[in-house]
Design a protein around this motif. Sequence first.
Motif, PDB file in Angstrom:
ATOM      1  N   LEU A   1      23.857  27.812 -11.457  1.00  0.00           N
ATOM      2  CA  LEU A   1      24.993  28.736 -11.539  1.00  0.00           C
ATOM      3  C   LEU A   1      24.844  29.782 -10.443  1.00  0.00           C
ATOM      4  CD1 LEU A   1      25.180  29.239 -15.419  1.00  0.00           C
ATOM      5  CD2 LEU A   1      26.338  27.525 -13.991  1.00  0.00           C
ATOM      6  N   ALA A   2      25.781  29.785  -9.485  1.00  0.00           N
ATOM      7  CA  ALA A   2      25.746  30.758  -8.389  1.00  0.00           C
ATOM      8  C   ALA A   2      26.316  32.070  -8.909  1.00  0.00           C
ATOM      9  CB  ALA A   2      26.565  30.246  -7.216  1.00  0.00           C
ATOM     10  N   MET A   3      25.428  33.009  -9.204  1.00  0.00           N
ATOM     11  CA  MET A   3      25.891  34.296  -9.751  1.00  0.00           C
ATOM     12  C   MET A   3      25.483  35.463  -8.856  1.00  0.00           C
ATOM     13  SD  MET A   3      25.798  33.656 -13.847  1.00  0.00           S
ATOM     14  CE  MET A   3      27.216  34.709 -14.163  1.00  0.00           C
ATOM     15  N   ILE A   4      25.177  35.152  -7.584  1.00  0.00           N
ATOM     16  CA  ILE A   4      25.035  36.206  -6.580  1.00  0.00           C
ATOM     17  C   ILE A   4      26.458  36.678  -6.304  1.00  0.00           C
ATOM     18  CG2 ILE A   4      24.455  36.649  -4.154  1.00  0.00           C
ATOM     19  CD1 ILE A   4      22.057  34.719  -4.559  1.00  0.00           C
ATOM     20  N   ALA A   5      26.694  37.978  -6.483  1.00  0.00           N
ATOM     21  CA  ALA A   5      28.073  38.488  -6.519  1.00  0.00           C
ATOM     22  C   ALA A   5      28.831  38.268  -5.210  1.00  0.00           C
ATOM     23  CB  ALA A   5      28.068  39.963  -6.880  1.00  0.00           C
ATOM     24  N   SER A   6      28.091  38.078  -4.116  1.00  0.00           N
ATOM     25  CA  SER A   6      28.731  37.913  -2.810  1.00  0.00           C
ATOM     26  C   SER A   6      28.970  36.440  -2.465  1.00  0.00           C
ATOM     27  CB  SER A   6      27.865  38.563  -1.732  1.00  0.00           C
ATOM     28  OG  SER A   6      26.520  38.154  -1.880  1.00  0.00           O
ATOM     29  N   GLU A   7      28.607  35.542  -3.376  1.00  0.00           N
ATOM     30  CA  GLU A   7      28.765  34.113  -3.074  1.00  0.00           C
ATOM     31  C   GLU A   7      29.926  33.512  -3.853  1.00  0.00           C
ATOM     32  OE1 GLU A   7      25.085  32.008  -3.604  1.00  0.00           O
ATOM     33  OE2 GLU A   7      24.079  33.160  -2.032  1.00  0.00           O
ATOM     34  N   ASN A   8      30.399  32.380  -3.339  1.00  0.00           N
ATOM     35  CA  ASN A   8      31.453  31.641  -4.013  1.00  0.00           C
ATOM     36  C   ASN A   8      31.345  30.196  -3.553  1.00  0.00           C
ATOM     37  OD1 ASN A   8      33.739  31.056  -5.552  1.00  0.00           O
ATOM     38  ND2 ASN A   8      34.869  32.833  -4.807  1.00  0.00           N
ATOM     39  N   HIS A   9      32.225  29.345  -4.021  1.00  0.00           N
ATOM     40  CA  HIS A   9      32.233  27.953  -3.583  1.00  0.00           C
ATOM     41  C   HIS A   9      33.571  27.679  -2.905  1.00  0.00           C
ATOM     42  CE1 HIS A   9      28.624  27.259  -5.936  1.00  0.00           C
ATOM     43  NE2 HIS A   9      29.227  27.779  -6.976  1.00  0.00           N
ATOM     44  N   ALA A  10      33.536  27.458  -1.594  1.00  0.00           N
ATOM     45  CA  ALA A  10      34.775  27.123  -0.871  1.00  0.00           C
ATOM     46  C   ALA A  10      35.214  25.721  -1.271  1.00  0.00           C
ATOM     47  CB  ALA A  10      34.524  27.193   0.630  1.00  0.00           C
ATOM     48  N   SER A  11      36.510  25.464  -1.124  1.00  0.00           N
ATOM     49  CA  SER A  11      37.026  24.134  -1.452  1.00  0.00           C
ATOM     50  C   SER A  11      36.557  23.132  -0.399  1.00  0.00           C
ATOM     51  CB  SER A  11      38.557  24.163  -1.481  1.00  0.00           C
ATOM     52  OG  SER A  11      39.046  24.336  -0.153  1.00  0.00           O
ATOM     53  N   GLU A  12      36.654  21.853  -0.746  1.00  0.00           N
ATOM     54  CA  GLU A  12      36.296  20.806   0.227  1.00  0.00           C
ATOM     55  C   GLU A  12      37.221  20.890   1.439  1.00  0.00           C
ATOM     56  OE1 GLU A  12      34.545  17.436  -0.624  1.00  0.00           O
ATOM     57  OE2 GLU A  12      33.749  18.057  -2.566  1.00  0.00           O
ATOM     58  N   ALA A  13      38.471  21.315   1.220  1.00  0.00           N
ATOM     59  CA  ALA A  13      39.412  21.431   2.349  1.00  0.00           C
ATOM     60  C   ALA A  13      38.944  22.510   3.326  1.00  0.00           C
ATOM     61  CB  ALA A  13      40.812  21.756   1.831  1.00  0.00           C
ATOM     62  N   VAL A  14      38.471  23.635   2.807  1.00  0.00           N
ATOM     63  CA  VAL A  14      37.959  24.705   3.681  1.00  0.00           C
ATOM     64  C   VAL A  14      36.740  24.186   4.447  1.00  0.00           C
ATOM     65  CG1 VAL A  14      36.782  26.954   3.686  1.00  0.00           C
ATOM     66  CG2 VAL A  14      38.851  26.643   2.313  1.00  0.00           C
ATOM     67  N   MET A  15      35.845  23.509   3.730  1.00  0.00           N
ATOM     68  CA  MET A  15      34.605  23.050   4.384  1.00  0.00           C
ATOM     69  C   MET A  15      34.892  21.952   5.420  1.00  0.00           C
ATOM     70  SD  MET A  15      31.697  23.329   1.442  1.00  0.00           S
ATOM     71  CE  MET A  15      32.351  22.066   0.378  1.00  0.00           C
ATOM     72  N   GLU A  16      35.878  21.113   5.127  1.00  0.00           N
ATOM     73  CA  GLU A  16      36.233  20.072   6.100  1.00  0.00           C
ATOM     74  C   GLU A  16      36.785  20.718   7.371  1.00  0.00           C
ATOM     75  OE1 GLU A  16      37.799  16.490   4.139  1.00  0.00           O
ATOM     76  OE2 GLU A  16      39.281  16.464   5.739  1.00  0.00           O
ATOM     77  N   ALA A  17      37.631  21.742   7.201  1.00  0.00           N
ATOM     78  CA  ALA A  17      38.176  22.436   8.378  1.00  0.00           C
ATOM     79  C   ALA A  17      37.049  23.097   9.179  1.00  0.00           C
ATOM     80  CB  ALA A  17      39.200  23.488   7.930  1.00  0.00           C
ATOM     81  N   GLN A  18      36.074  23.638   8.466  1.00  0.00           N
ATOM     82  CA  GLN A  18      34.957  24.314   9.151  1.00  0.00           C
ATOM     83  C   GLN A  18      34.072  23.344   9.925  1.00  0.00           C
ATOM     84  OE1 GLN A  18      33.221  26.301   5.687  1.00  0.00           O
ATOM     85  NE2 GLN A  18      33.533  28.226   6.745  1.00  0.00           N
ATOM     86  N   SER A  19      34.130  22.078   9.537  1.00  0.00           N
ATOM     87  CA  SER A  19      33.271  21.123  10.249  1.00  0.00           C
ATOM     88  C   SER A  19      34.085  20.290  11.250  1.00  0.00           C
ATOM     89  CB  SER A  19      32.556  20.206   9.252  1.00  0.00           C
ATOM     90  OG  SER A  19      33.502  19.427   8.557  1.00  0.00           O
ATOM     91  N   SER A  20      35.245  20.828  11.666  1.00  0.00           N
ATOM     92  CA  SER A  20      36.133  20.071  12.557  1.00  0.00           C
ATOM     93  C   SER A  20      35.708  20.182  14.021  1.00  0.00           C
ATOM     94  CB  SER A  20      37.561  20.618  12.424  1.00  0.00           C
ATOM     95  OG  SER A  20      37.586  21.938  12.954  1.00  0.00           O
ATOM     96  N   GLU A  21      36.432  19.481  14.881  1.00  0.00           N
ATOM     97  CA  GLU A  21      36.168  19.491  16.327  1.00  0.00           C
ATOM     98  C   GLU A  21      36.357  20.876  16.937  1.00  0.00           C
ATOM     99  OE1 GLU A  21      37.784  17.246  14.672  1.00  0.00           O
ATOM    100  OE2 GLU A  21      36.830  15.329  15.169  1.00  0.00           O
ATOM    101  N   LEU A  22      36.991  21.786  16.213  1.00  0.00           N
ATOM    102  CA  LEU A  22      37.161  23.136  16.765  1.00  0.00           C
ATOM    103  C   LEU A  22      35.818  23.823  16.995  1.00  0.00           C
ATOM    104  CD1 LEU A  22      40.347  24.483  14.950  1.00  0.00           C
ATOM    105  CD2 LEU A  22      40.016  24.241  17.409  1.00  0.00           C
ATOM    106  N   THR A  23      34.762  23.281  16.398  1.00  0.00           N
ATOM    107  CA  THR A  23      33.432  23.852  16.672  1.00  0.00           C
ATOM    108  C   THR A  23      33.076  23.704  18.153  1.00  0.00           C
ATOM    109  OG1 THR A  23      31.164  24.012  15.822  1.00  0.00           O
ATOM    110  CG2 THR A  23      32.001  21.786  16.231  1.00  0.00           C
ATOM    111  N   ASN A  24      33.735  22.800  18.845  1.00  0.00           N
ATOM    112  CA  ASN A  24      33.437  22.553  20.268  1.00  0.00           C
ATOM    113  C   ASN A  24      34.217  23.458  21.207  1.00  0.00           C
ATOM    114  OD1 ASN A  24      31.956  20.327  19.382  1.00  0.00           O
ATOM    115  ND2 ASN A  24      33.750  18.986  19.476  1.00  0.00           N
ATOM    116  N   LYS A  25      35.211  24.159  20.687  1.00  0.00           N
ATOM    117  CA  LYS A  25      36.201  24.783  21.571  1.00  0.00           C
ATOM    118  C   LYS A  25      35.908  26.252  21.862  1.00  0.00           C
ATOM    119  CE  LYS A  25      39.723  24.706  24.157  1.00  0.00           C
ATOM    120  NZ  LYS A  25      38.906  25.071  25.342  1.00  0.00           N
ATOM    121  N   TYR A  26      35.917  26.566  23.168  1.00  0.00           N
ATOM    122  CA  TYR A  26      35.874  27.970  23.576  1.00  0.00           C
ATOM    123  C   TYR A  26      37.291  28.511  23.673  1.00  0.00           C
ATOM    124  CZ  TYR A  26      31.080  29.312  24.320  1.00  0.00           C
ATOM    125  OH  TYR A  26      29.789  29.701  24.100  1.00  0.00           O
TER     126      TYR A  26
END
Length: 415
Positions: free
Chosen positions: A28-53
């Motif tokens: 149980l993640a009960m550190i008040a500053s943490e949460n669980h992002a959706s799979e959609a958020v995490m998929e966007a975060q792991s996109s090809e945009l990581t390559n772009k300046y």
Amino acid sequence: MTYETVAAADPAVAEALEGERTRQNETLAMIASENHASEAVMEAQSSELTNKYAEGYPGERYYAGCEYADEVENLAIERAKELWGAEHVNVQPHSGSQANMGVYLAMLEPGDKILSLDLTHGGHLSHGHPANFAGQTYEVEQYEVDAETGYVDYEGLADIAEEFDPDIIVSGYSAYPREVDFERVQEVADDTDAYHLADIAHITGLVAAGVHESPVGVADFVTGSTHKTIRAGRGGIIMCDEEHADAIDNAVFPGAQGGPLMHNIAGKAVGFGEALSEEFDAYAEQTVTNAKALAETFTEHGLEVVSGGTDNHLVLVDLRPSHPDTPGKDVESALEEAGIVMNANTVPGETRSAFNPSGIRIGTPGVTTRGFTESTCREVADLITRVIDDPNDEQTVAEVAARVDELTDEYPLYD
Ligand code: DSN
């Protein structure tokens, strides 16, 4: 999401990633500053945009090939404006601390004066702690919470402001369970001709959903992080009126940062889109209801809840009155063993060290994302109290761990 490709390329990293997913699923993640992002958020975060300046801002980049970066950043900005009602939004800060740095850089000169809440009373490192760049660059004075009530001492803040004559007053906190009176802080800022920075890192989602008063339109600057109650993945954000837009944008880039993390900005866009739904409003409301259920149950069990309760997503327990010989770290470790992950925290009037303080901070954003309601949270408060009462008893820890296993099975998280 699977880690099959990572596993084929780099089994050691894949093993750690799988381990983290399992850890999040089974605790149980009960550190008040943490949460669980959706799979959609995490998929966007792991996109090809990581390559772009994409230094610069949409439509004014220093590199070619930014059309999709522009699209994503504009979506994040527009959705943020709709969520929080700000005139101007900068979604490029890499974190909440970077967002605060952006405001300081924009509005202050080295040596200027910051007035903020003491860290042990619920403030944040980036509000001027001596170990942080803010404390090293600016002159800092701090206000406190009232020792009796646990609420911000607004009178004391006004008195200190009158004497200190700050250039900027920081409101918004990291370990403060009560509604922040932004209007009251603004009055002090007006009286002393200081800017007002409201750091809503912890309560971004609550403010967006209307379950906490908003500082937008009150304070000069509003900063936040995007991965806590708002659940939009790692990052920071700054909001302000149009008159400060250029100063803020120039302070973030090129002042504090180089290329924006476009993959994280894509995560922000998706998360902000999710937060515009009625479902998110209900989530934010439930997050607060759940924290109140925790606080009430702790109180019924004889624990000292700082300020006597909570108005937001977190509860701060001062262990000293009920368990004077039990430091926060012992409770943190025993609870971690039982599968409840929260953090030891300083409390107002702290008498132990910051590393092994007298309190614990427990938050509900993560378990509410899992689907927990008041009754589940009351039971979790019972489980936490059992461990607080006897952190060294292996039998108790094992029994609590067994119940946490059942709860995490009943309320699954990631596939
Ligand atoms: N570290 C965060 C917290 O736990 O409150 C703030 O940045």
